[in-house]
Design a protein around this motif. Structure first.
Motif, PDB file in Angstrom:
ATOM      1  N   ALA B 553       0.544  -1.290   0.187  1.00 37.54           N
ATOM      2  CA  ALA B 553      -0.076   0.009  -0.199  1.00 37.54           C
ATOM      3  C   ALA B 553       0.658   1.236  -0.069  1.00 37.54           C
ATOM      4  N   SER B 554       0.468   2.141  -0.482  1.00 40.89           N
ATOM      5  CA  SER B 554       1.373   3.527  -0.939  1.00 40.89           C
ATOM      6  C   SER B 554       0.357   4.577  -1.112  1.00 40.89           C
ATOM      7  N   ASP B 555       0.979   5.776  -0.737  1.00 39.41           N
ATOM      8  CA  ASP B 555       0.129   6.904  -0.902  1.00 39.41           C
ATOM      9  C   ASP B 555       0.338   7.811  -2.316  1.00 39.41           C
ATOM     10  N   MET B 556      -0.454   6.989  -3.200  1.00 38.80           N
ATOM     11  CA  MET B 556      -0.417   7.601  -4.695  1.00 38.80           C
ATOM     12  C   MET B 556      -1.423   8.366  -4.973  1.00 38.80           C
ATOM     13  N   VAL B 557      -0.951   9.296  -5.705  1.00 39.70           N
ATOM     14  CA  VAL B 557      -1.807  10.305  -6.317  1.00 39.70           C
ATOM     15  C   VAL B 557      -1.775  10.510  -7.887  1.00 39.70           C
ATOM     16  N   LYS B 558      -2.824  11.026  -8.324  1.00 41.76           N
ATOM     17  CA  LYS B 558      -2.841  11.522  -9.638  1.00 41.76           C
ATOM     18  C   LYS B 558      -2.311  13.104  -9.860  1.00 41.76           C
ATOM     19  N   LEU B 559      -1.334  12.964 -10.615  1.00 46.58           N
ATOM     20  CA  LEU B 559      -0.589  14.369 -11.005  1.00 46.58           C
ATOM     21  C   LEU B 559      -1.402  14.919 -12.137  1.00 46.58           C
ATOM     22  N   ASP B 560      -2.220  15.830 -12.199  1.00 48.82           N
ATOM     23  CA  ASP B 560      -2.793  16.413 -13.579  1.00 48.82           C
ATOM     24  C   ASP B 560      -1.872  17.503 -13.990  1.00 48.82           C
ATOM     25  N   MET B 561      -1.750  17.915 -15.279  1.00 49.47           N
ATOM     26  CA  MET B 561      -1.347  18.890 -15.589  1.00 49.47           C
ATOM     27  C   MET B 561      -2.476  19.752 -16.478  1.00 49.47           C
ATOM     28  N   LEU B 562      -2.543  20.767 -15.902  1.00 54.89           N
ATOM     29  CA  LEU B 562      -3.686  21.703 -16.638  1.00 54.89           C
ATOM     30  C   LEU B 562      -3.080  22.952 -17.528  1.00 54.89           C
ATOM     31  N   VAL B 563      -3.748  23.134 -18.770  1.00 50.08           N
ATOM     32  CA  VAL B 563      -3.312  24.257 -19.367  1.00 50.08           C
ATOM     33  C   VAL B 563      -4.479  24.986 -19.675  1.00 50.08           C
ATOM     34  N   ASN B 564      -4.447  26.380 -19.029  1.00 47.40           N
ATOM     35  CA  ASN B 564      -5.563  27.072 -19.244  1.00 47.40           C
ATOM     36  C   ASN B 564      -6.845  26.586 -18.504  1.00 47.40           C
ATOM     37  N   GLY B 565      -6.544  25.838 -17.464  1.00 45.78           N
ATOM     38  CA  GLY B 565      -7.656  25.037 -16.869  1.00 45.78           C
ATOM     39  C   GLY B 565      -7.978  23.714 -17.186  1.00 45.78           C
ATOM     40  N   GLU B 566      -7.288  23.466 -18.664  1.00 49.57           N
ATOM     41  CA  GLU B 566      -7.782  22.274 -18.943  1.00 49.57           C
ATOM     42  C   GLU B 566      -6.643  21.025 -18.854  1.00 49.57           C
ATOM     43  N   SER B 567      -7.368  19.853 -18.356  1.00 50.58           N
ATOM     44  CA  SER B 567      -6.261  18.806 -18.153  1.00 50.58           C
ATOM     45  C   SER B 567      -5.683  18.091 -19.418  1.00 50.58           C
ATOM     46  N   VAL B 568      -4.397  18.202 -19.753  1.00 52.14           N
ATOM     47  CA  VAL B 568      -3.846  17.470 -20.768  1.00 52.14           C
ATOM     48  C   VAL B 568      -3.427  16.017 -20.424  1.00 52.14           C
ATOM     49  N   ASP B 569      -4.222  15.037 -20.853  1.00 49.65           N
ATOM     50  CA  ASP B 569      -4.247  13.655 -20.382  1.00 49.65           C
ATOM     51  C   ASP B 569      -2.700  13.132 -20.605  1.00 49.65           C
ATOM     52  N   ALA B 570      -2.050  13.637 -21.891  1.00 49.23           N
ATOM     53  CA  ALA B 570      -0.789  12.844 -22.108  1.00 49.23           C
ATOM     54  C   ALA B 570       0.398  13.124 -20.911  1.00 49.23           C
ATOM     55  N   PHE B 571       0.120  14.361 -20.057  1.00 51.63           N
ATOM     56  CA  PHE B 571       1.066  14.642 -19.058  1.00 51.63           C
ATOM     57  C   PHE B 571       0.600  14.230 -17.595  1.00 51.63           C
ATOM     58  N   SER B 572      -0.498  13.517 -17.692  1.00 51.35           N
ATOM     59  CA  SER B 572      -0.772  13.080 -16.271  1.00 51.35           C
ATOM     60  C   SER B 572      -0.144  11.882 -15.638  1.00 51.35           C
ATOM     61  N   CYS B 573       0.365  11.971 -14.657  1.00 53.69           N
ATOM     62  CA  CYS B 573       0.721  10.509 -14.241  1.00 53.69           C
ATOM     63  C   CYS B 573       0.411  10.191 -12.508  1.00 53.69           C
ATOM     64  N   ILE B 574       0.617   9.136 -12.361  1.00 55.30           N
ATOM     65  CA  ILE B 574       0.343   8.593 -11.063  1.00 55.30           C
ATOM     66  C   ILE B 574       1.686   8.538 -10.219  1.00 55.30           C
ATOM     67  N   VAL B 575       1.797   9.538  -9.196  1.00 54.93           N
ATOM     68  CA  VAL B 575       3.184   9.631  -8.502  1.00 54.93           C
ATOM     69  C   VAL B 575       2.653   9.392  -6.812  1.00 54.93           C
ATOM     70  N   HIS B 576       3.627   9.375  -6.313  1.00 51.54           N
ATOM     71  CA  HIS B 576       3.605   9.131  -4.777  1.00 51.54           C
ATOM     72  C   HIS B 576       3.328  10.672  -4.415  1.00 51.54           C
ATOM     73  N   ARG B 577       2.746  10.618  -3.197  1.00 56.27           N
ATOM     74  CA  ARG B 577       2.384  12.150  -2.781  1.00 56.27           C
ATOM     75  C   ARG B 577       3.674  13.127  -2.595  1.00 56.27           C
ATOM     76  N   SER B 578       4.587  12.421  -1.775  1.00 58.01           N
ATOM     77  CA  SER B 578       5.847  12.968  -1.536  1.00 58.01           C
ATOM     78  C   SER B 578       6.506  13.685  -2.668  1.00 58.01           C
ATOM     79  N   LYS B 579       6.229  13.083  -3.801  1.00 61.94           N
ATOM     80  CA  LYS B 579       6.906  13.376  -4.963  1.00 61.94           C
ATOM     81  C   LYS B 579       6.184  14.392  -6.052  1.00 61.94           C
TER      82      LYS B 579
END
Lengths: 390, 670
Positions: B553-579
């Motif tokens: 188990a790990s504290d993973m979160v989804k990091l979204d990259m928004l460009v003018n408020g819109e999420s760009v799916d290709a840049f999203s990633c799942i990362v550990h909260r600390s990172k």
């Protein structure tokens, strides 16, 4: 759609004189150092080319550009002018010759004026000695004043002064000073260009070599300064980079001292382009002459025009191009005039583009005219591209 | 193809395969022609006909070797040895294999070059073996007996550890190569673990003893301390110089046990690899454990559940040649009417369909561990990419793909790989062999998401990570990693492991110079640059290997990259909260660099859930106009504008923001 009534004869003539005393650092126009024999050969070839098109030409505007047309000797000018007389090409309402401040002599000015040249465009570029040097110009600021006096003395009442801004090393203060000095000359017309870094110019090489470029904010500030100073100096802006006085009084969409030759080009009108590398646009066909002066001469010595390439766009593409370039003028496009010239309805064909520009505050539809706003003119390339159709 | 006799001094005979125009060797024999031994039985008259070329040996001797080879073809299990070669990368595995093939006369020098030319460029460039090939060699030992030695090659990278263990399970023994100058490395340890698990007889070989830096006593000491293998057992060799080759061959014969029948009721064979042949379909590499495998037999593939009729069996020398049958202990290939490599599970047990025997131990389904979206840069290439992936998969059953689409990148494929190297190899092959211009999204591992309703979802694409309020917990795959490095770098190495969220379980001194760090780390953290960082920290002296260690188990979160408020799916990633914040900041900064200025300000935000953790902005373009434009310029200028407009068309729009394709490539590269 697209049906256009073409002119019976062509009313505009551009002549390219491809010689310079020295090539300027920013210049990408075709020119070469004028050696006596080649210049004479060029003059003969040009006369031959004038003969070839004269039957289809009754010029209302003539523009001798370059290069440095004022570099031609008195004798060479006489040869050209007499030929034009013989061919019935004199008498244009507006006849411009480009001059470099270092090459205007009272004799030459008088000769030109006597034959009907009534407008001179003087490539001053800057009043700052160090910037003139950076640009690789052959003249000094003293020569600008001297030439201007020579032109006025010869009777020229329509003079343009060319200036450049955003020159590497130029500050807002030096630009302001240059503007002030240029306006103080009291010319009828002002053309102010931001430096363009064109490939194959020494300036471009310097920039690539790491020379600092004037940043966008400063360039914009300089342009704002220009708009303010020109207006205060009694000039009316009529194109992105062109300002003219309106002497008739009152207001006009296009001031009466605007360069009519160029207005015709921006409005997609026909014109013959003669001389090496010159581009012409005759009844929808764009042509370009051979750029090499020797090759140009050889072709004409064989009795044929030295056209290197030509291009004819389809009706819609042509209309799109005409729309795009006409919008560089503050007056934009009178809808009816556009319809006559292109056979297309501007709001009909470009409804979506116009709507978007208006929404962004870049365009305005005033009664029977669509034009770019002051803000929109800053994005005239983008706006123009939107109107292009392939 | 004419070999001069002097080129193959040790060669007894060779039967030349006929080459097709395409270059792939097709065995001279087919099922329609009588097999070799039958021809031999007809007497010497046929010998010439079969183009059996003798060496410089006199005719009489040649004759005897022919009969000798006849005997070889009836090899009993006692004269068969199946072995692999295991080694850390660059310790000399390939050179030694080539030496053995040469010494046993299996290939000539010339053929060896041909062979090398045929194999994947990538394998040679990277010094790794990707595909495993079994090769059958004939060796007459000092005791006068002739043995059939089957070398079962193994892939040389940690990504392919299951393939290694599958190949090992087809063997009774393994040559363990250790570089005399480098000593025991991480991969050496990992491979020995695998071989020991399979209860293989290990024949240690200390290679490169000719090198000036060779340190034989130290290497022996490491073998004893780290691997618990007596140093005196090691054969001293230099594959490059040809030293110790005969000793190795003798050791294979005497130290590796012959295969023993399993005692099952019928034929049992292990399918341990496959390749695709245009004419024959799937060619499965097999090791017969019990009974005989013959053409015409109806066999069942126990794990995949398919029943097929055997069309052809044979061995490799190293080119494939047809045999009448494969007997207990023998290694070779089989073909059946199998069209897709997916129909043969690697590690499957093949048995008599009418009288099935039980499965052989050790089968595991191969699961891709790393996923990445592959998209054609030119959207028109989608079908080409699809075809290319299909072709790649024919020879790489571990590689999986399925169509997916991305707002940013258009239509592409979600691809699964065994590891990052595998991913790189596939990408590189697509570029080189299929001329595909592709863009790969940020690689992801498979996360196990336990939902609040108790259901478990496996997520390999950040786009499908459920909203946080539906998630009970997220588990990420872990590995045990093994790092060997010189003492002076231990501090930096531990810092690196900590940075990668690893926990050092164990530090062990190997010798006066080196330590071995055993740690538990998230797989996702070693995907990107762990190996490169080790190499750079240790100036190339460190080595690493890993094995999978389940989920945690790990504290993973989804990091979204928004460009003018819109999420760009290709840049999203799942990362550990600390990172998340650090990565968000780095991505935002990179995006700022690559997104061209627009007519309005562009806000770039990195967000977790709804919370913005990093922000950058691209200032608005203040002008887009060329001041000077006259009659002569109009045509040129129009073309310039058309080009710019065309360029903008190729950009992807997010809301009102245009992002060029190059921007995606730039960002995904980092």
């Amino acid at each position: 759609m697209g049906d256009v009534v073409e002119e019976d004869v062509i009313r505009h003539l551009y002549v390219h004189v491809p010689f310079c005393a020295r090539k300027c650092g920013y210049c990408a126009f075709y020119s070469e150092a004028g050696e006596g024999a080649l210049v004479s050969r060029y003059v003969e070839a040009l006369v031959r080319e004038l003969e070839l098109v004269a039957g289809d030409l009754r010029p209302r505007t003539v523009f001798f550009g370059g290069g440095t047309p004022s570099l031609l000797t008195l004798g060479q000018w006489e040869r050209i002018l007499k030929s034009m007389d013989r061919l019935g090409l004199l008498g244009a309402a507006e006849w411009t010759v480009e001059c470099n401040p270092a090459t205007v002599s009272p004799d030459k000015a008088k000769l030109l004026r006597d034959w009907g040249v009534n407008r001179v465009s003087m490539g001053a570029q800057s009043f700052d000695e160090s910037l003139l040097e950076r640009l690789g110009r052959v003249h000094s600021r003293a020569m600008i004043y001297k030439s201007f006096d020579v032109l006025r003395a010869a009777g020229f009442e329509n003079v343009n002064v060319d200036l450049m801004f955003a020159i590497p090393g130029q500050t807002l203060e030096t630009w302001r000073a240059t503007l002030g000095e240029a306006l103080a000359l009291g010319s009828e017309h002002l053309s102010c260009y931001e430096v363009i870094y064109e490939e194959d110019t020494p300036l471009f090489e310097q920039w690539k070599g790491g020379m600092a470029r004037v940043d966008e904010d400063l360039a914009c500030a300089m342009y704002d300064e220009l708009l303010g100073a020109a207006a205060a100096g009694g000039f009316q802006q009529y194109e992105v980079a062109n300002f003219a006085r309106h002497l008739a009084g009152g207001s006009a969409e296009v001031p009466d001292r605007a360069c009519r030759h160029n207005v015709n080009c921006w409005r997609g009108g026909s014109f013959y382009g003669l001389g090496p590398s010159a581009a012409g646009y005759v009844r929808g066909a764009r042509t370009r002459n051979r750029a090499n002066t020797t090759l140009y001469c050889e072709e004409l010595e064989r009795g044929r025009r030295a056209i290197e390439s030509s291009e004819e766009l389809g009706p819609l593409a042509r209309a799109g191009e005409i729309a795009a370039f006409g919008l560089r003028m503050t007056a934009g496009w009178p809808l009816e005039q556009f319809r006559q010239r292109t056979g297309f309805d501007l709001p009909g064909e470009w409804r979506e583009e116009m709507r978007r520009m208006i929404a962004l505050g870049y365009g305005e539809l005033n009664g029977e005219r669509f034009h770019l706003t002051r803000e929109g003119l800053r994005f005239a390339d983008w706006a123009g591209a939107e109107f292009l159709r392939s | 193809m004419e070999n001069s006799p002097s080129e193959c001094p040790s060669r007894r005979f060779c039967v030349e395969p006929v080459h097709s125009r395409g270059g792939r060797a097709i065995p001279f024999y087919t099922q329609q022609t009588p097999p070799l031994f039958a021809v031999l039985a007809h007497g010497m008259a046929c010998v010439a006909f079969w183009r059996i070329r003798t060496t410089e040996l006199p005719f009489r001797t040649a004759l005897s070797t022919v009969f000798c080879s006849d005997r070889e073809l009836h090899m009993d299990a006692a004269h068969i040895r199946n072995f692999s070669i295991i080694a850390h990368i660059d310790h000399g595995k390939t050179t030694l294999s080539d030496r053995l093939l040469h010494r046993t006369g299996t290939v000539t020098t010339r053929e060896m070059e041909d062979q090398l030319l045929d194999s994947m460029d990538l394998e040679r460039e990277r010094g790794i073996t990707i595909k495993a090939h079994p090769v059958t060699m004939s060796y007459t030992a000092r005791n006068g007996e002739t043995y059939e030695l089957n070398l079962i090659d193994t892939p040389g990278h940690v990504d392919f550890s299951y393939e290694v263990s599958r190949s090992l399970s087809a063997c009774e023994g393994a040559l363990l190569i250790i570089d005399a100058a480098q000593g025991v490395e991480a991969q050496t340890v990992a491979n020995v673990h695998l071989a020991t698990k399979q209860k293989l007889a290990i024949v240690p070989v200390i290679n490169k003893i000719d090198l000036p830096h060779a340190n034989i006593p130290a290497t022996k000491a490491q073998m004893e301390d780290i691997l618990a293998i007596p140093g005196d057992n090691a054969i001293l060799a230099s594959a490059k110089e040809g030293i110790g080759i005969d000793d190795i061959l003798e050791a294979i014969v005497h130290r590796i046990p012959p295969p023993a029948p399993t005692g099952a009721v019928s034929m049992q064979a292990l399918g341990f690899d496959s390749y695709f042949d245009t004419y024959k379909g799937v060619v499965t590499h097999v090791r017969v454990f019990n009974g005989e495998l013959r053409p015409g037999m109806l066999v069942k593939l126990l794990h995949s559940g398919k029943t097929v009729e055997i069309k052809e069996v044979g061995s490799f020398n190293p080119k494939p040649y047809v045999r009448e049958k494969l007997e207990t202990g023998e290694t070779g290939y089989m073909t059946a009417n199998i069209k897709s490599p997916k129909d043969v599970k690697m590690g499957d047990t093949i048995t008599d369909a009418r009288n099935p025997s039980p499965v052989l131990p050790g089968f595991k389904e191969i699961h891709p561990m790393v996923f990445s979206g592959l998209y054609p840069i030119n959207t028109a290439d989608y079908e080409h990419l699809k075809a290319a992936l299909g072709k790649l998969q024919l020879n790489d059953s571990a590689f999986v793909y399925q169509p997916e689409s991305s707002v940013a990148l258009g239509f592409g494929f979600r691809c699964g790989f065994l590891g990052l190297l595998h991913l790189e190899i596939v990408q590189e092959r697509l570029r080189r062999e299929y001329n595909m211009d592709i863009i790969a999204t940020y690689p992801s591992v498979i996360y196990r998401v336990v939902m609040t309703d108790g259901k478990v979802k496996e997520i390999d694409n950040p786009a499908f990570l459920p909203e946080p309020n539906y998630i009970e917990k997220v588990e990420e795959p872990m590995v045990f990693s093994l790092v060997i490095c010189p003492n002076e770098y231990i501090g930096d190495m531990m810092a690196l492991i900590a940075e990668k969220r690893g926990v050092v379980d164990h530090t062990e001194t190997l010798d006066p110079r080196r330590v071995m760090l055993t740690s538990t780390m998230p797989l996702g953290e070693i995907l990107i640059d762990f190996h490169d960082r080790i190499k750079s920290i240790t100036r190339g002296f460190g080595s690493m290997d890993y094995e999978h260690a389940g989920y945690q188990a790990s504290d993973m979160v989804k990091l979204d990259m928004l460009v003018n408020g819109e999420s760009v799916d290709a840049f999203s990633c799942i990362v550990h909260r600390s990172k998340a914040e650090g990565r968000g900041r780095a991505l935002a900064a990179k995006l700022k660099e690559v997104i061209p200025r627009q007519q309005y300000q562009v806000a770039i935000q990195a967000a977790i859930g709804g919370k913005v953790v990093a922000r950058e902005s691209v200032s608005a373009l203040r002008k887009d106009v060329t001041a000077k434009c006259y009659g002569g310029d109009i045509s040129r200028k129009r073309k310039l504008l058309e080009k710019q407009k065309e360029g903008k068309k190729r950009m992807k729009s997010f809301g009102s923001v245009n992002i060029p394709q190059e921007a995606f490539i730039e960002v995904l590269k980092t």
